[in-house]
Scaffold this motif. Structure first.
Motif, PDB file in Angstrom:
ATOM      1  N   ALA A 222     -11.790   8.721  13.526  1.00 59.20           N
ATOM      2  CA  ALA A 222     -12.663   7.553  13.730  1.00 59.20           C
ATOM      3  C   ALA A 222     -12.558   7.031  15.155  1.00 59.20           C
ATOM      4  O   ALA A 222     -13.566   6.682  15.777  1.00 59.20           O
ATOM      5  CB  ALA A 222     -12.294   6.457  12.736  1.00 59.20           C
ATOM      6  N   LEU A 223     -11.328   6.986  15.681  1.00 57.72           N
ATOM      7  CA  LEU A 223     -11.144   6.452  17.042  1.00 57.72           C
ATOM      8  C   LEU A 223     -11.777   7.375  18.082  1.00 57.72           C
ATOM      9  O   LEU A 223     -12.411   6.907  19.036  1.00 57.72           O
ATOM     10  CB  LEU A 223      -9.653   6.268  17.337  1.00 57.72           C
ATOM     11  CG  LEU A 223      -8.953   5.173  16.537  1.00 57.72           C
ATOM     12  CD1 LEU A 223      -7.447   5.196  16.779  1.00 57.72           C
ATOM     13  CD2 LEU A 223      -9.510   3.791  16.903  1.00 57.72           C
TER      14      LEU A 223
ATOM     15  N   ARG B  23       0.829  -1.187   0.000  1.00 55.63           N
ATOM     16  CA  ARG B  23       0.000   0.000   0.000  1.00 55.63           C
ATOM     17  C   ARG B  23       0.869   1.244   0.000  1.00 55.63           C
ATOM     18  O   ARG B  23       1.900   1.286   0.644  1.00 55.63           O
ATOM     19  CB  ARG B  23      -0.904  -0.021   1.228  1.00 55.63           C
ATOM     20  CG  ARG B  23      -2.068  -0.914   1.026  1.00 55.63           C
ATOM     21  CD  ARG B  23      -2.752  -1.245   2.322  1.00 55.63           C
ATOM     22  NE  ARG B  23      -3.524  -2.454   2.107  1.00 55.63           N
ATOM     23  CZ  ARG B  23      -4.740  -2.474   1.587  1.00 55.63           C
ATOM     24  NH1 ARG B  23      -5.333  -1.358   1.246  1.00 55.63           N
ATOM     25  NH2 ARG B  23      -5.370  -3.616   1.416  1.00 55.63           N
TER      26      ARG B  23
ATOM     27  N   PRO C 205      -4.994  -4.325  12.140  1.00 64.60           N
ATOM     28  CA  PRO C 205      -3.724  -3.694  11.752  1.00 64.60           C
ATOM     29  C   PRO C 205      -3.560  -2.302  12.354  1.00 64.60           C
ATOM     30  O   PRO C 205      -3.379  -1.319  11.636  1.00 64.60           O
ATOM     31  CB  PRO C 205      -3.813  -3.647  10.223  1.00 64.60           C
ATOM     32  CG  PRO C 205      -5.267  -3.624   9.929  1.00 64.60           C
ATOM     33  CD  PRO C 205      -5.958  -4.346  11.038  1.00 64.60           C
ATOM     34  N   LEU C 206      -3.683  -2.230  13.658  1.00 64.30           N
ATOM     35  CA  LEU C 206      -3.522  -0.961  14.358  1.00 64.30           C
ATOM     36  C   LEU C 206      -3.051  -1.276  15.774  1.00 64.30           C
ATOM     37  O   LEU C 206      -3.655  -2.111  16.461  1.00 64.30           O
ATOM     38  CB  LEU C 206      -4.872  -0.218  14.416  1.00 64.30           C
ATOM     39  CG  LEU C 206      -4.850   1.130  15.110  1.00 64.30           C
ATOM     40  CD1 LEU C 206      -4.106   2.162  14.266  1.00 64.30           C
ATOM     41  CD2 LEU C 206      -6.267   1.632  15.385  1.00 64.30           C
TER      42      LEU C 206
ATOM     43  N   ARG D 229      -7.435  10.445   9.636  1.00 59.30           N
ATOM     44  CA  ARG D 229      -8.719   9.728   9.505  1.00 59.30           C
ATOM     45  C   ARG D 229      -8.884   8.741  10.656  1.00 59.30           C
ATOM     46  O   ARG D 229      -9.961   8.607  11.237  1.00 59.30           O
ATOM     47  CB  ARG D 229      -8.768   8.980   8.168  1.00 59.30           C
ATOM     48  CG  ARG D 229      -9.095   9.869   6.976  1.00 59.30           C
ATOM     49  CD  ARG D 229      -9.612   9.017   5.818  1.00 59.30           C
ATOM     50  NE  ARG D 229      -8.691   7.961   5.460  1.00 59.30           N
ATOM     51  CZ  ARG D 229      -7.681   8.113   4.599  1.00 59.30           C
ATOM     52  NH1 ARG D 229      -7.472   9.269   4.038  1.00 59.30           N
ATOM     53  NH2 ARG D 229      -6.883   7.087   4.326  1.00 59.30           N
ATOM     54  N   LEU D 230      -7.766   8.066  10.986  1.00 55.00           N
ATOM     55  CA  LEU D 230      -7.821   7.110  12.096  1.00 55.00           C
ATOM     56  C   LEU D 230      -8.156   7.816  13.405  1.00 55.00           C
ATOM     57  O   LEU D 230      -9.012   7.344  14.167  1.00 55.00           O
ATOM     58  CB  LEU D 230      -6.465   6.417  12.244  1.00 55.00           C
ATOM     59  CG  LEU D 230      -6.280   5.124  11.474  1.00 55.00           C
ATOM     60  CD1 LEU D 230      -4.833   4.662  11.569  1.00 55.00           C
ATOM     61  CD2 LEU D 230      -7.201   4.037  12.021  1.00 55.00           C
TER      62      LEU D 230
ATOM     63  N   ARG E 167      -3.946   9.317   6.459  1.00 51.31           N
ATOM     64  CA  ARG E 167      -4.487   8.152   7.178  1.00 51.31           C
ATOM     65  C   ARG E 167      -4.497   8.353   8.709  1.00 51.31           C
ATOM     66  O   ARG E 167      -5.510   8.074   9.350  1.00 51.31           O
ATOM     67  CB  ARG E 167      -3.702   6.902   6.811  1.00 51.31           C
ATOM     68  CG  ARG E 167      -4.287   5.650   7.409  1.00 51.31           C
ATOM     69  CD  ARG E 167      -3.656   4.387   6.838  1.00 51.31           C
ATOM     70  NE  ARG E 167      -4.370   3.218   7.322  1.00 51.31           N
ATOM     71  CZ  ARG E 167      -4.053   2.558   8.423  1.00 51.31           C
ATOM     72  NH1 ARG E 167      -3.019   2.942   9.133  1.00 51.31           N
ATOM     73  NH2 ARG E 167      -4.763   1.521   8.820  1.00 51.31           N
TER      74      ARG E 167
END
Lengths: 329, 271
Positions: free
Chosen positions: B17-18, B4, B105-106, B13-14, B10
């Protein structure tokens, strides 16, 4: 797709005697001992296969799944899943797998599943358009409807499991590890989950490794089974071959038109049970057709069927032969 | 295998969202927040005690207004620094709840951090008005060094990060130990007593002060408050920030080491 060679996992646990004195002794001096949960496991599973993973409690099934999904580091041996070493928890590896544990909820208890889905969407970098389409597809396949908007704690066990599956599959993994996905569910919910797994496998060619204590899951989903016992692989092959190897008999289920004395049935095979007009006779596979014809010709038969023995019975026989039944691991 | 491309947006965005997810959680526990804030009023009691002492006799270089400002800010910083990681990590590791997060994957550090941020944000609507009213009522606002606010923001951010990371390290000890609450108690004593929650560090004996200055605890409570009330000399400011940076870097290094070593021992029991 999945390859293990000599995979082993050894846990060190401590032993303590019961009671105050035992606690006092353990406080100053703990006795440790090793438990081999999985020993020298070598398996190969191809892309798109659905494989049943069977074994008694404590046989090492869940430990194996945890090593395959990267949760546990193996004590020795090697594992490769989709070309990755699971314990490295490479991001691409984690995007390609899902582990669903029927006895463990992964969604947050107090909020609706949709809130968790939105986080997963971002974590797995699912584009908006794909997310909507995938969610709609999963909601339809699992018949979730508006359930995804209710707090998880308000859902029934079966509904929660469906939401768990939706969450686990939102990123469309190529490999599914399913650990007792139907445990505790009623027969309708079990069937729904089974149909969903088959559907998902067909649509996306996903590789599925499933453990279950419900043989109906295994017979409906898997042609190939791995049987593990005391951490060691004792069978790897076709489910039908397992049945034939460990159960040399087939079952003749006969419904008579009128009562028949049990002693008249002895010459056809081993009478397993007789209940009114219905009898079950175990007959060696090689002569089952001939014996069925003989019964039809010589007794007042209303109906007759030749059946495989119940898979549960076969598995029980396998474990009894390997001495696994009742032994802690 | 597809690699990727790096996406610089990113992380944003993470984070969004979190934080949104954590907001959903905290919105579900709205009553609990009030109890947490009420339960964290110890600094206010300390404030009344020290004001009373200051009015009866000289107490170092601190006046009653200084004490008022100091303990109101201790109350604020106390509610801006997290304390959940130890029990959360202990439970996650011992009961196998970490497994669900390890499958994603975090790094689990980030969802928990978002949760902590949301925890802090939820308390502010109660704690900030209390502090403002307290400052006006006691006249303490007069001792606030408003001109140093950029440094104050930096110091508060460092304090939150340092405290959170050290608690996270204590929680990670659950990979090796059955229970790690003892660490939490140890941390609390260090944090509250040596960090200046019980009394300003300036009132401690000189030798103790010299030790505290080098310890991480000063930078979790006292340092940002010292900046806020104008008690850090310009020459000491850079020394303070250098030590704060060192301790934050140390906490990150220790955390990563414990995480990687701990994962090898993780047994994923109960899941």
């Amino acid at each position: 797709m999945i390859e293990t060679t000599g995979l082993s996992k050894r846990y060190t646990v401590y032993r303590k005697e019961a009671g105050f004195a035992g606690s006092l002794r353990a406080f100053f001096h703990r006795q440790h001992y090793d438990v081999d949960a999985v020993s020298d496991l070598t398996i190969r599973i191809g892309a798109g296969e659905i494989v049943g993973f069977l074994g008694p409690n404590g046989a090492g099934k869940t430990t194996t799944l945890k090593m395959l999904s990267g949760l546990l580091h193996p004590s020795s041996g090697s594992v490769s899943v989709a070309g990755h070493t699971p314990k490295e928890r490479n991001r691409e590896f984690l995007r390609s797998i899902a582990l669903v544990m029927g006895q463990k909820m992964q969604l947050h208890w107090d909020i609706p599943a949709t809130d968790s889905f939105l986080v997963l969407k971002t974590i797995y970098d699912i584009p908006d358009s794909d997310y909507r389409a995938r969610l709609d597809e999963l909601v339809t396949m699992l018949d979730l409807g508006d359930l995804v908007n209710r707090p998880i704690r308000r859902l029934s066990l079966g509904e929660r499991m469906k939401c768990e599956l939706a969450a686990a599959l939102l990123h469309r993994p190529r490999i599914l590890f399913l650990d007792e996905p139907t445990i505790g569910l009623d027969v309708t919910a079990q069937a729904a989950i089974r149909n969903f797994i088959i559907d998902y496998n067909r649509r996306y060619g996903a590789t599925v490794l499933i453990t279950s204590h419900y043989m109906a899951d295994v017979t409906a989903l898997a042609r190939r089974v791995l049987v593990i016992d005391l951490g060691r692989l004792v069978f790897d092959g076709d489910l039908q071959a397992l049945i034939e190897r460990h159960s040399p008999d087939k079952i003749l289920r006969v419904q008579f038109a009128e009562e028949v004395a049990p002693e008249r049935l002895a010459r056809f095979g081993t009478l397993r049970q007789i209940d009114g007009l219905v009898a079950e006779i175990a007959v060696p596979r090689a002569i089952v057709a001939r014996q069925a014809a003989d019964i039809l010709a010589s007794l007042p038969v209303a109906d007759i069927a030749i059946e495989e023995p119940a898979v549960e019975d076969v598995i029980r026989t396998v474990f009894r032969k390997t001495g696994a039944v009742g032994k802690p691991t | 295998m597809t690699r990727r491309r790096f996406d610089p947006l990113r992380p944003l965005r993470l984070a969004r969202a979190l934080v949104a997810h954590s907001f959903s959680e905290y919105a579900a526990y709205r009553m609990e927040m009030v109890f947490w804030v009420v339960g964290g009023t110890l600094p206010l009691f300390m404030m009344f005690l020290w004001i009373e002492l200051a009015e009866q006799r000289a107490t170092g270089s601190f006046s009653a207004a200084d004490f008022a400002a100091y303990f109101l800010l201790v109350f604020l910083v106390r509610h801006m620094t997290p304390f959940v990681p130890v029990p959360e990590l202990e439970r996650a590791i011992r009961h196998g709840e970490l497994s669900a997060q390890l499958l994603r994957p975090l790094d689990p550090y980030w969802p928990m951090s978002a949760s902590q941020l949301m925890d802090i944000a939820h308390r502010l609507p109660i704690t900030v008005p209390v502090v403002i009213v307290g400052m006006i009522w006691s006249g303490a606002w007069q001792v606030i060094a408003f001109e140093d606010w950029p440094l104050l923001v930096l110091a508060v951010f460092g304090a939150i990060l340092l405290h959170y990371n050290l608690l996270y390290c204590a929680g990670l000890a659950a990979f090796w130990m059955e229970r790690v609450r003892g660490f939490e108690g140890l941390m609390w004593n260090g944090y509250f007593v040596l960090g200046g929650g019980l009394a300003p560090i300036a009132l401690f004996p000189d030798l103790v002060q010299q030790i505290i200055v080098w310890s991480p605890f000063r930078y979790m409570i006292s340092f940002p408050i010292e900046i806020a009330i104008g008690r850090v000399a310009p020459a000491d400011m850079w020394f303070g920030f250098a030590l704060l940076t060192f301790w934050v870097a140390f906490s990150i290094g220790l955390m990563r080491l414990l995480w990687h070593r701990g994962l090898r021992r993780y047994a994923a029991y109960g899941s």
